[in-house]
Design a protein around this motif. Sequence first.
Motif, PDB file in Angstrom:
ATOM      1  N   VAL A   1       0.879  -1.170   0.000  1.00  0.00           N
ATOM      2  CA  VAL A   1       0.000   0.000   0.000  1.00  0.00           C
ATOM      3  C   VAL A   1       0.917   1.221   0.000  1.00  0.00           C
ATOM      4  CG1 VAL A   1      -1.874   1.205   1.152  1.00  0.00           C
ATOM      5  CG2 VAL A   1      -1.719  -1.290   1.321  1.00  0.00           C
ATOM      6  N   THR A   2       0.764   2.077  -1.000  1.00  0.00           N
ATOM      7  CA  THR A   2       1.730   3.160  -1.220  1.00  0.00           C
ATOM      8  C   THR A   2       1.089   4.537  -1.089  1.00  0.00           C
ATOM      9  OG1 THR A   2       1.354   3.301  -3.608  1.00  0.00           O
ATOM     10  CG2 THR A   2       2.916   1.621  -2.848  1.00  0.00           C
ATOM     11  N   HIS A   3       1.967   5.563  -1.062  1.00  0.00           N
ATOM     12  CA  HIS A   3       1.557   6.971  -1.114  1.00  0.00           C
ATOM     13  C   HIS A   3       0.586   7.331   0.021  1.00  0.00           C
ATOM     14  CE1 HIS A   3       3.052   6.157  -5.200  1.00  0.00           C
ATOM     15  NE2 HIS A   3       3.438   7.437  -5.184  1.00  0.00           N
ATOM     16  N   TYR A   4       1.058   7.141   1.245  1.00  0.00           N
ATOM     17  CA  TYR A   4       0.274   7.524   2.415  1.00  0.00           C
ATOM     18  C   TYR A   4       0.251   9.048   2.548  1.00  0.00           C
ATOM     19  CZ  TYR A   4      -0.261   2.804   4.271  1.00  0.00           C
ATOM     20  OH  TYR A   4      -0.632   1.488   4.447  1.00  0.00           O
ATOM     21  N   PRO A   5      -0.820   9.602   3.128  1.00  0.00           N
ATOM     22  CA  PRO A   5      -0.876  11.050   3.334  1.00  0.00           C
ATOM     23  C   PRO A   5       0.249  11.536   4.240  1.00  0.00           C
ATOM     24  CG  PRO A   5      -3.038  10.055   3.652  1.00  0.00           C
ATOM     25  CD  PRO A   5      -2.066   8.921   3.547  1.00  0.00           C
ATOM     26  N   ALA A   6       0.756  12.738   3.949  1.00  0.00           N
ATOM     27  CA  ALA A   6       1.849  13.296   4.738  1.00  0.00           C
ATOM     28  C   ALA A   6       1.454  13.491   6.198  1.00  0.00           C
ATOM     29  CB  ALA A   6       2.298  14.629   4.133  1.00  0.00           C
ATOM     30  N   GLY A   7       0.170  13.729   6.445  1.00  0.00           N
ATOM     31  CA  GLY A   7      -0.278  13.984   7.804  1.00  0.00           C
ATOM     32  C   GLY A   7      -0.115  12.816   8.749  1.00  0.00           C
ATOM     33  N   ILE A   8      -0.019  11.584   8.221  1.00  0.00           N
ATOM     34  CA  ILE A   8       0.097  10.408   9.087  1.00  0.00           C
ATOM     35  C   ILE A   8       1.446   9.712   8.933  1.00  0.00           C
ATOM     36  CG2 ILE A   8      -2.391  10.031   9.199  1.00  0.00           C
ATOM     37  CD1 ILE A   8      -2.045   7.778   7.148  1.00  0.00           C
ATOM     38  N   ARG A   9       2.398  10.400   8.292  1.00  0.00           N
ATOM     39  CA  ARG A   9       3.737   9.831   8.123  1.00  0.00           C
ATOM     40  C   ARG A   9       4.767  10.760   8.766  1.00  0.00           C
ATOM     41  NH1 ARG A   9       2.960   4.552   7.479  1.00  0.00           N
ATOM     42  NH2 ARG A   9       3.241   3.813   5.359  1.00  0.00           N
TER      43      ARG A   9
ATOM     44  N   ARG B   1       2.705  16.303  -5.784  1.00  0.00           N
ATOM     45  CA  ARG B   1       1.622  16.060  -4.824  1.00  0.00           C
ATOM     46  C   ARG B   1       2.189  16.098  -3.409  1.00  0.00           C
ATOM     47  NH1 ARG B   1      -2.513  11.440  -6.293  1.00  0.00           N
ATOM     48  NH2 ARG B   1      -3.727  12.813  -4.944  1.00  0.00           N
ATOM     49  N   PRO B   2       2.489  17.268  -2.894  1.00  0.00           N
ATOM     50  CA  PRO B   2       3.150  17.395  -1.590  1.00  0.00           C
ATOM     51  C   PRO B   2       2.304  16.940  -0.413  1.00  0.00           C
ATOM     52  CG  PRO B   2       2.464  19.549  -2.413  1.00  0.00           C
ATOM     53  CD  PRO B   2       2.253  18.585  -3.543  1.00  0.00           C
ATOM     54  N   GLY B   3       1.029  16.667  -0.626  1.00  0.00           N
ATOM     55  CA  GLY B   3       0.201  16.145   0.455  1.00  0.00           C
ATOM     56  C   GLY B   3       0.373  14.655   0.682  1.00  0.00           C
ATOM     57  N   LEU B   4       1.167  14.001  -0.188  1.00  0.00           N
ATOM     58  CA  LEU B   4       1.415  12.560  -0.074  1.00  0.00           C
ATOM     59  C   LEU B   4       2.880  12.302   0.258  1.00  0.00           C
ATOM     60  CD1 LEU B   4      -0.562  11.259  -3.204  1.00  0.00           C
ATOM     61  CD2 LEU B   4      -1.368  11.460  -0.834  1.00  0.00           C
ATOM     62  N   THR B   5       3.190  11.064   0.581  1.00  0.00           N
ATOM     63  CA  THR B   5       4.576  10.668   0.836  1.00  0.00           C
ATOM     64  C   THR B   5       4.946   9.511  -0.067  1.00  0.00           C
ATOM     65  OG1 THR B   5       3.856   9.170   2.595  1.00  0.00           O
ATOM     66  CG2 THR B   5       4.560  11.381   3.253  1.00  0.00           C
ATOM     67  N   LEU B   6       6.229   9.404  -0.351  1.00  0.00           N
ATOM     68  CA  LEU B   6       6.742   8.268  -1.125  1.00  0.00           C
ATOM     69  C   LEU B   6       7.030   7.132  -0.144  1.00  0.00           C
ATOM     70  CD1 LEU B   6       9.083  10.257  -3.524  1.00  0.00           C
ATOM     71  CD2 LEU B   6       6.820   9.299  -4.014  1.00  0.00           C
TER      72      LEU B   6
END
Length: 440
Positions: free
Chosen positions: A330-338, A348-353
């Motif tokens: 499962v990829t590209h979690y939201p930045a707020g929970i990482r 897409r700065p709201g996501l994480t790699l």
Amino acid sequence: MIHPTPRVLVADLREHLGRTVSVCGWVNTLRLQRTMQFVLVRDHTGTTQVTHRRLGADDPLEERIEGLTVESAVRVTGLVVENPAVRLGGLEIVPERVEVLNLAEAPLPVNELTGLEHRLDWRFLDIRRRPAAQLLFEVQTTVEQALREFAYAEGCTEMHTPKLMGTASESGAEVFELGYFGRSAYLAQSPQFYKQMAIAAGIDRVFEIGPVFRAEPSFTSRHATEFTGVDLELAWIEDVEDVMAFEERMLAHTLTRVAEQHGAAIQQQFGVEVTVPALPFPRVTMARAQEILRAGGWDREGSKTDLDPEGERALAAHIRQETGHEFVFVTHYPAGIRPFYHMRPAARPGLTLSFDLLWKGLEITTGAQREHRYEVLLEQAAEKGIGTDSLQDYLNCFRYGCPPHGGLGMGLGRVLMVLLGLDSIREATFLFRGPNRLTP
């Protein structure tokens, strides 16, 4: 003086047919009949039958056997003979001498009906008396050996990072604080920062298998306050895909080794077939995963930003039905929970790699490409309200030419849980540590 006969393991008895040997082990079962005495003796390789015909009051061997108790440690010396009526390999030992090395108290504090929590109080007996429990640690050894084997072949350097930290990592949540010569220290909840320091030190690929501490007041079947982590960091990556590709190849190699060495035993003891997964593993973005789950009724209010255990199981079931695969990234979690150090895609700065790896619906791994640019790290830490003064040693690593890199952390106990079909991480650990358990 009696010269001891060399010890022979139960699994090797057939090679000594017709010879006098010594077997060392524990009394598994006693059947004391009117004319015969039968003792099943167990070592770590199997169980054999000791058969003695009573000779009467002047028989010291009869008296010695009569005084045995279950789980007593004994050395039995006798002749190995063939007896097709014996189900334990068609062999038995006709004893010449029985030595009681340590007489077990009776009754035992655990039996086959004892619940898990009480068995954990007597873990040494629990493991000793259950072949499945002993097999677990043989499998664990093979898993660790295979992980190292793969990592070495891929050019990784094994590191041992500190478990005492002068500052709490990240926000300071979920860490154990302890006194340290008049000041505070903290148990490391991850080797993350130290792995990245090793990358900055020019060590191209780093891995570690070691203890991890999490002060989580969690009482689930998959959480522990101390566990063994498998951590990896790779330098000079192109993107996070390099990390996922490394892990799926590492797991395929490891499961191949487990299937070769323990497949039949695992099937017999746990009723689980060890299968080697096909590559590549399926990938699904977090956004798409939530679409799939909500279409099936999960999170009807649309309030969840992360997958809960129910969601992980449901997603894994969907992927298995769709692809036949037991694994899914499962990829590209939201930045707020990482964490702040996860890299974010420019578009897409709201996501994480980042990614989690689920195996049969249980999260076994979290990984990501790391942010290696100093100024960006400062911005992302500030965004999350994290003060950087206590992180300066870590942040300094990124001021002098740190390369692009990424890595992962995997829980060894969770891998064993899924591999062997266990219900709780408590059974996948030698001596479990949780909020309510600091003993034995």
